[in-house]
Design a protein around this motif. Structure first.
Motif, PDB file in Angstrom:
ATOM      1  N   ASN A   1       0.791  -1.205   0.134  1.00 36.73           N
ATOM      2  CA  ASN A   1       0.080   0.009   0.044  1.00 36.73           C
ATOM      3  C   ASN A   1       0.973   1.065   0.193  1.00 36.73           C
ATOM      4  O   ASN A   1       0.524   1.960  -0.748  1.00 36.73           O
ATOM      5  N   ALA A   2       1.987   1.317   0.705  1.00 38.97           N
ATOM      6  CA  ALA A   2       2.728   2.479   0.897  1.00 38.97           C
ATOM      7  C   ALA A   2       3.332   2.653  -0.515  1.00 38.97           C
ATOM      8  O   ALA A   2       3.735   3.641  -0.875  1.00 38.97           O
TER       9      ALA A   2
ATOM     10  N   TYR B   1       0.292   3.985  -2.725  1.00 36.84           N
ATOM     11  CA  TYR B   1      -0.190   5.332  -2.691  1.00 36.84           C
ATOM     12  C   TYR B   1       0.825   6.203  -1.978  1.00 36.84           C
ATOM     13  O   TYR B   1       0.418   7.252  -1.534  1.00 36.84           O
TER      14      TYR B   1
ATOM     15  N   ASP C   1       4.380   6.409   4.932  1.00 40.38           N
ATOM     16  CA  ASP C   1       4.641   6.789   3.624  1.00 40.38           C
ATOM     17  C   ASP C   1       4.617   8.634   3.693  1.00 40.38           C
ATOM     18  O   ASP C   1       3.953   9.062   4.555  1.00 40.38           O
TER      19      ASP C   1
ATOM     20  N   ILE D   1      -4.898   9.931   3.554  1.00 39.05           N
ATOM     21  CA  ILE D   1      -6.380   9.749   4.013  1.00 39.05           C
ATOM     22  C   ILE D   1      -7.126  10.553   4.537  1.00 39.05           C
ATOM     23  O   ILE D   1      -6.665  11.022   5.800  1.00 39.05           O
TER      24      ILE D   1
ATOM     25  N   ILE E   1     -11.514   2.404   6.205  1.00 35.71           N
ATOM     26  CA  ILE E   1     -10.837   1.587   5.285  1.00 35.71           C
ATOM     27  C   ILE E   1     -10.474   0.307   5.988  1.00 35.71           C
ATOM     28  O   ILE E   1      -9.963  -0.733   5.116  1.00 35.71           O
TER      29      ILE E   1
ATOM     30  N   GLU F   1     -14.010  -1.889   1.423  1.00 40.75           N
ATOM     31  CA  GLU F   1     -13.901  -0.342   1.595  1.00 40.75           C
ATOM     32  C   GLU F   1     -12.700   0.080   0.957  1.00 40.75           C
ATOM     33  O   GLU F   1     -11.730  -0.140   1.322  1.00 40.75           O
ATOM     34  N   ARG F   2     -12.869   1.322   0.244  1.00 39.96           N
ATOM     35  CA  ARG F   2     -11.742   1.811  -0.447  1.00 39.96           C
ATOM     36  C   ARG F   2     -11.984   3.425  -0.338  1.00 39.96           C
ATOM     37  O   ARG F   2     -13.119   3.821  -0.315  1.00 39.96           O
ATOM     38  N   ALA F   3     -11.002   4.170  -0.130  1.00 40.27           N
ATOM     39  CA  ALA F   3     -10.919   5.507  -0.122  1.00 40.27           C
ATOM     40  C   ALA F   3     -10.417   6.329  -1.422  1.00 40.27           C
ATOM     41  O   ALA F   3     -10.257   7.417  -1.536  1.00 40.27           O
ATOM     42  N   VAL F   4     -10.134   5.303  -2.399  1.00 38.31           N
ATOM     43  CA  VAL F   4      -9.716   6.180  -3.677  1.00 38.31           C
ATOM     44  C   VAL F   4     -10.706   5.504  -5.033  1.00 38.31           C
ATOM     45  O   VAL F   4     -11.354   4.554  -4.782  1.00 38.31           O
TER      46      VAL F   4
ATOM     47  N   GLY G   1      -7.010  -2.571  -6.898  1.00 40.05           N
ATOM     48  CA  GLY G   1      -7.050  -3.263  -5.655  1.00 40.05           C
ATOM     49  C   GLY G   1      -8.550  -3.507  -5.127  1.00 40.05           C
ATOM     50  O   GLY G   1      -9.270  -3.247  -5.928  1.00 40.05           O
ATOM     51  N   LEU G   2      -8.428  -4.385  -4.249  1.00 42.26           N
ATOM     52  CA  LEU G   2      -9.815  -4.961  -3.927  1.00 42.26           C
ATOM     53  C   LEU G   2     -10.643  -4.176  -2.671  1.00 42.26           C
ATOM     54  O   LEU G   2     -11.504  -4.994  -2.252  1.00 42.26           O
ATOM     55  N   GLY G   3      -9.790  -3.625  -1.995  1.00 44.68           N
ATOM     56  CA  GLY G   3     -10.296  -3.310  -0.518  1.00 44.68           C
ATOM     57  C   GLY G   3     -10.315  -4.412   0.503  1.00 44.68           C
ATOM     58  O   GLY G   3     -10.957  -4.279   1.227  1.00 44.68           O
TER      59      GLY G   3
ATOM     60  N   GLY H   1      -7.141  -5.925   1.677  1.00 45.87           N
ATOM     61  CA  GLY H   1      -5.810  -5.989   2.600  1.00 45.87           C
ATOM     62  C   GLY H   1      -5.773  -5.437   3.660  1.00 45.87           C
ATOM     63  O   GLY H   1      -5.429  -6.215   4.756  1.00 45.87           O
ATOM     64  N   LEU H   2      -6.548  -4.294   4.318  1.00 45.37           N
ATOM     65  CA  LEU H   2      -6.360  -3.784   5.410  1.00 45.37           C
ATOM     66  C   LEU H   2      -7.475  -4.438   6.323  1.00 45.37           C
ATOM     67  O   LEU H   2      -7.227  -4.574   7.580  1.00 45.37           O
TER      68      LEU H   2
ATOM     69  N   PHE I   1       0.911   3.858   9.251  1.00 41.81           N
ATOM     70  CA  PHE I   1       0.117   2.952  10.054  1.00 41.81           C
ATOM     71  C   PHE I   1       0.801   2.303  10.952  1.00 41.81           C
ATOM     72  O   PHE I   1       1.995   2.037  10.779  1.00 41.81           O
TER      73      PHE I   1
END
Ligand code: ADP
Length: 471
Positions: free
Chosen positions: A377-378, A381, A404, A409, A417, A422-425, A432-434, A436-437, A463
């Motif tokens: 992610n780093a 994004y 990063d 966000i 997120i 859920e994604r913020a982009v 991405g699939l939302g 990982g987090l 994070f």
């Protein structure tokens, strides 16, 4: 305490309430009596004129002085001090009327005079106009009759020459008195009954008003409940719609994520086949390059499928954590090693700051998954700016930070997120699939730890993963 014919119990309070009502009626009654006297005493002069012309002057004087007396009495009736004395006062009014009539009789042949009928009228006026019970009426009758009888006895000097006339008149007077007392008794009974009905109506009205108020309150709170319910349903509906939209978006993204490497694999296989046919693959270097590309695409596929499998495990509560003693510093360094070429090709500097080994009982594979997610992610994004991984120990936890300097966000999305899908982009800007987090959070929590973010839009993100050192 007694019951009346309507069956209502007469408590002292009720008796008091009734007494107050009677007092008001008594005041009106007294006023009416005085007014009647003021009108009728002079009005009867016409009768005097027709029947007693020889004594007109004396009768007129008596009538006028009685009228003047009553006129003087009228204003006194409104005085508050009289409220307690209304009953004796009413007796006084009646007695004066009786006295005035008796006086007239004295000028007109005494007990033989037909004017004794006036005394009858006084008794009738008493019972009709005043709210008297039988007892009180009896006193009124007694006083009215006593005045008359005493008057004529004094005048006659106890020498009754025409006893028939006296008996005749007294007979009628006593009969009127008895009728008056009986009527007063019945009227009192009816008054009490109608008072009962009246209070019953007032009570029913009060009950009805109270019930109406209660109903309105109930209706109000029901309305409130319905509003809350509607609000909840609307909220749930919005949540559901959002979940459905997210799922649909996820399906389309997942298909895309799976399709891209597969298409690329299929194309490259085709190209390889053609090159092999024309004998272009005579060099191991070219073959190695080809296999590397295959391997990268397959790894990408495996990652997507793994994430999806993890999601289904989490949903079924079957995310297994296999603990063993590990050094987090080594694990993080290993992952950094694995992704360093990606960071290099993305021209993103990556560094690890650690003060030494951080040993704990954790699931190495799952911890690697968290670190990998955060690092990828780093990179994705981080806008190509340097990424820093730091590792330290607090009193109770290992603290891993991935910082990063990328897109950041907004604070409104800091919680969301970590939710599934859920994604913020925008998906058009970042793949991405939302997941990982969400997966990272589940893993951290399964270890008794946590994951959070500190970030500002366009100012990068940090994070923070906390993993308990002791079980
Ligand atoms: P994905 O990256 O596949 O969308 P994640 O669960 O890893 O899914 O991340 C969820 C969302 O969190 C991302 O879509 C992105 O909006 C935001 N996000 C995660 N890491 C970062 C980061 N380092 N910088 C900015 N935004 C991030």
């Amino acid at each position: 305490m007694h019951k009346d014919s309507v069956g209502t119990e007469w408590t002292p309070e009720r008796e008091k309430e009734y007494g107050e009502l009677i007092q008001e009626q008594m005041q009106t009654g007294c006023k009416s009596l005085v007014l009647l006297a003021i009108i009728l005493f002079p009005a009867f002069s016409f009768l005097d004129f027709y029947t007693q012309g020889h004594r007109l002057k004396e009768l007129l004087i008596i009538r006028l002085s009685t009228t003047v007396f009553y006129l003087g009495l009228y204003p006194v009736l409104g005085r508050p001090f009289l409220r307690k004395w209304l009953y004796p006062f009413s007796l006084f009014i009646l007695t004066i009327a009786s006295l005035s009539i008796t006086l007239m009789c004295l000028f007109l042949k005494g007990y033989e005079s037909p004017y004794y009928a006036g005394v009858n009228l006084v008794m009738l006026a008493g019972v009709l106009v005043l709210p008297l019970g039988a007892g009180r009426m009896a006193w009124a009758v007694f006083l009215i009759l006593a005045t008359y009888i005493l008057g004529i006895l004094i005048q006659s000097g106890l020498k009754i020459e025409n006893p028939q006339a006296l008996v005749n008149n007294l007979y009628f007077l006593v009969a009127t008195g008895i009728i008056g007392i009986t009527a007063a008794f019945l009227k009192e009974k009816m008054r009490r009954e109608s008072f009962d009905r009246y209070t019953e109506i007032v009570r029913t009205q009060t009950d009805l008003r109270r019930s109406k108020e209660l109903l309105q309150e109930e209706l109000h709170s029901e309305q409130g409940n319905v509003e809350v319910l509607v609000k909840e349903i609307t909220q749930k509906k919005t949540e559901l719609e959002r979940a459905i939209n997210l799922r649909n978006e996820f399906i389309s993204l997942a298909s895309h994520e799976l399709n891209t490497p597969l298409t690329s694999l299929s194309l490259q296989t085709e190209i390889a086949r053609k090159k092999m046919a024309s004998n272009k693959y005579n060099n191991t270097e070219i073959i190695e390059k080809l296999l590397n590309t295959y391997s990268a695409q397959v790894k990408r596929l495996i990652r997507v499928v793994d994430d999806m499998l993890d999601i289904s495990r989490i949903e079924r509560g079957k995310l297994n954590i296999e603990r063993s003693q590990i050094d987090l510093e080594k694990v993080v360094a290993g992952v950094i090693d694995r992704v360093s070429d990606k960071f290099e090709s993305g021209q993103t500097p990556l560094k690890l700051i650690s003060s030494g080994p951080v040993v704990g009982i954790w699931d190495q594979f799952r911890i690697e998954q968290i670190v990998l997610n955060l690092l990828m992610n780093a990179l994705k994004y981080g806008a190509g700016r340097p990424v820093e991984v730091s590792l330290e120990k607090s009193e109770e936890s290992a603290v891993l930070k991935v910082r990063d300097q990328g897109i950041g966000i907004p604070s409104t999305n800091h919680e969301i997120i970590f939710e599934r899908f859920e994604r913020a982009v925008k998906s058009t800007e970042y793949t991405g699939l939302g997941l990982g987090l969400y997966i990272s959070k589940q893993i951290a929590e399964a270890h008794g730890g946590s994951i959070s973010v500190e970030s500002e839009l366009a100012k990068g993100s940090t994070f923070i993963v906390l993993l308990p050192l002791n079980l």
